[in-house]
Design an enzyme around this catalytic site. Structure first.
Site, PDB file in Angstrom:
ATOM      1  N   SER A 172     -23.750  -3.192  19.527  1.00  0.00           N
ATOM      2  CA  SER A 172     -23.904  -4.385  18.700  1.00  0.00           C
ATOM      3  C   SER A 172     -22.589  -4.656  17.978  1.00  0.00           C
ATOM      4  O   SER A 172     -21.752  -3.756  17.822  1.00  0.00           O
ATOM      5  CB  SER A 172     -25.014  -4.153  17.665  1.00  0.00           C
ATOM      6  OG  SER A 172     -25.040  -5.173  16.694  1.00  0.00           O
ATOM      7  N   TYR A 185     -29.151   1.061  10.766  1.00  0.00           N
ATOM      8  CA  TYR A 185     -28.904   0.425  12.064  1.00  0.00           C
ATOM      9  C   TYR A 185     -27.405   0.369  12.359  1.00  0.00           C
ATOM     10  O   TYR A 185     -26.970   0.739  13.457  1.00  0.00           O
ATOM     11  CB  TYR A 185     -29.503  -0.976  12.069  1.00  0.00           C
ATOM     12  CG  TYR A 185     -29.286  -1.725  13.366  1.00  0.00           C
ATOM     13  CD1 TYR A 185     -30.054  -1.441  14.482  1.00  0.00           C
ATOM     14  CD2 TYR A 185     -28.319  -2.724  13.468  1.00  0.00           C
ATOM     15  CE1 TYR A 185     -29.864  -2.122  15.679  1.00  0.00           C
ATOM     16  CE2 TYR A 185     -28.122  -3.413  14.655  1.00  0.00           C
ATOM     17  CZ  TYR A 185     -28.894  -3.112  15.757  1.00  0.00           C
ATOM     18  OH  TYR A 185     -28.694  -3.781  16.933  1.00  0.00           O
TER      19      TYR A 185
END
Length: 297
Positions: A172, A185
Site C-alpha cells: 500500500s 495497518y
C-alpha cells in the site's frame, strides 16, 4: 579493483541506467506470457484479489485461489471458470501458519508447482491506537505480513531450484507514508514493503535472477474495507484501475508498482520537504475516512 575504478564504474552504470530508462519511454516493453502458469492468489474472494484472479483467467493461467470466506472464493472461482480458466479453491485462514503450510503441501501434491505467488490477503482496522484492540493489531500483522513469510517459504524452494517464478507483494501507499488512525495497518504495510525489498535483494545475492518480484502500492482503493475515504489532492481508486496497473507490472516485471504512478514523485518530495511544510501539506490534503477515535476533539 580499487575504489576509484569502482566509483567510475558506478558512474558509468548510473548514466547508462538513466539513458535506458529514457529510451524505454518510447520503446514498448515486452510482456511475458502467463498462459499455463500455476498462479496462487491469497485473499481471492473479494476486491483486488478477485479482480486479479479474473485477469489471470483471461490469460489462461491455472488458478489456485485462497480465502477465508468460502462464499467469496466460490463466487470468484465461478467467474474465472466462465472466462475459461482451470480453478482450484481452498478455504485458508492466513493468520494460521500451520494451515498455510498444510494447504501448500496439498497444492504441490495435487496440482503442481506454483510459479506465480500473489500475496494479496490483507485486513485493516481504522482507529486510533488506544481504541485498537490487541487482537486486532495481532491480526493485521499475522495477515498483512507474517502470512507473506509462510506462503513464500512454502513455494520459494521449487522456484529457486528452477530459478523461475514471480512473487507479488500487495502492499500500500501506507507502506511508504503514514496516515493517522491507521497506525497498525501502516506498520504492517511498511513491513510488507520491506519484505519485498529484502527478498528482492536476497534473491539477487543468491544469483536467482529468474525469480521476479513485484510490490503493489496503491493509495485508497474503493474496496469497501475503508469506509468513506476522501482526499483533496487525489482520487479514491477503482479496483479495475489498480488491477490493470498490477497486471501490467507483473507482465513487464516491474519491481515497484505505484498507483497512481505519480505517487513515487510525491514520496520523493516528502523526503526533501521540512517537517513543518509536510504538516501544512497534510492539512491541505485533508485525508478523511470513518475511524474509531477514543479522545476525538
Amino acid at each position: 579493483m580499487n575504489l576509484f575504478l569502482e566509483l567510475l564504474l558506478f558512474l558509468a552504470i548510473l548514466i547508462y541506467s538513466y539513458l535506458e530508462a529514457f529510451l524505454k519511454l518510447f520503446i514498448p516493453v515486452k510482456r511475458k506470457s502467463v498462459c499455463g502458469e500455476i498462479v496462487l492468489i491469497t485473499g481471492a474472494g473479494h476486491g483486488i484479489g478477485r479482480a486479479t484472479a479474473c485477469e489471470f483467467a483471461k490469460r489462461q493461467s491455472r488458478l489456485v485461489l485462497w480465502d477465508i470466506n468460502k462464499h467469496g472464493i466460490e463466487s470468484t472461482a465461478a467467474e474465472c471458470k466462465r472466462l475459461g480458466a482451470t480453478v482450484h479453491t481452498f478455504v485458508v485462514d492466513c493468520r494460521k501458519k500451520e494451515e498455510i503450510y498444510s494447504t501448500a503441501e496439498k497444492v504441490k501434491k495435487d496440482i503442481g508447482d506454483v510459479s506465480i505467488l500473489v500475496n494479496n490477503a490483507g485486513v485493516i482496522i481504522t482507529a486510533d491506537l488506544l481504541s485498537t484492540q490487541d487482537q486486532e493489531i495481532e491480526k493485521m500483522f499475522e495477515v498483512n505480513i507474517l502470512a507473506h513469510f509462510w506462503t513464500t517459504k512454502a513455494f520459494l524452494p521449487t522456484m529457486m531450484n528452477n530459478n523461475y517464478g514471480h512473487i507479488v507483494t500487495v502492499a500500500s501507499a501506507a507502506g511508504h507514508a503514514v496516515t493517522s488512525f491507521m497506525l497498525a495497518y501502516c506498520s504492517s504495510k511498511f513491513a510488507a514493503v520491506g519484505f519485498h525489498k529484502a527478498l528482492t535483494e536476497e534473491l539477487s545475492t543468491l544469483g536467482k535472477d529468474g525469480i521476479k518480484t513485484s510490490c503493489l502500492c496503491p493509495v485508497f482503493v474503493n474496496t469497501g474495507f475503508v469506509k468513506n475515504p476522501s482526499t483533496r489532492l487525489g482520487n479514491v481508486l477503482e479496483i479495475e484501475e489498480v488491477v490493470n496497473k498490477l497486471m501490467e507490472g507483473i507482465l513487464t516485471n516491474q519491481k515497484m508498482i505505484f498507483v497512481p504512478s505519480n505517487l513515487k514523485i510525491a514520496l520523493f518530495f516528502e523526503k526533501l520537504l521540512p517537517e513543518r511544510a509536510l504538516g501544512v501539506l497534510r492539512k491541505i490534503d485533508s485525508i478523511k475516512f470513518d475511524a474509531i477515535i477514543r479522545n476525538k476533539q
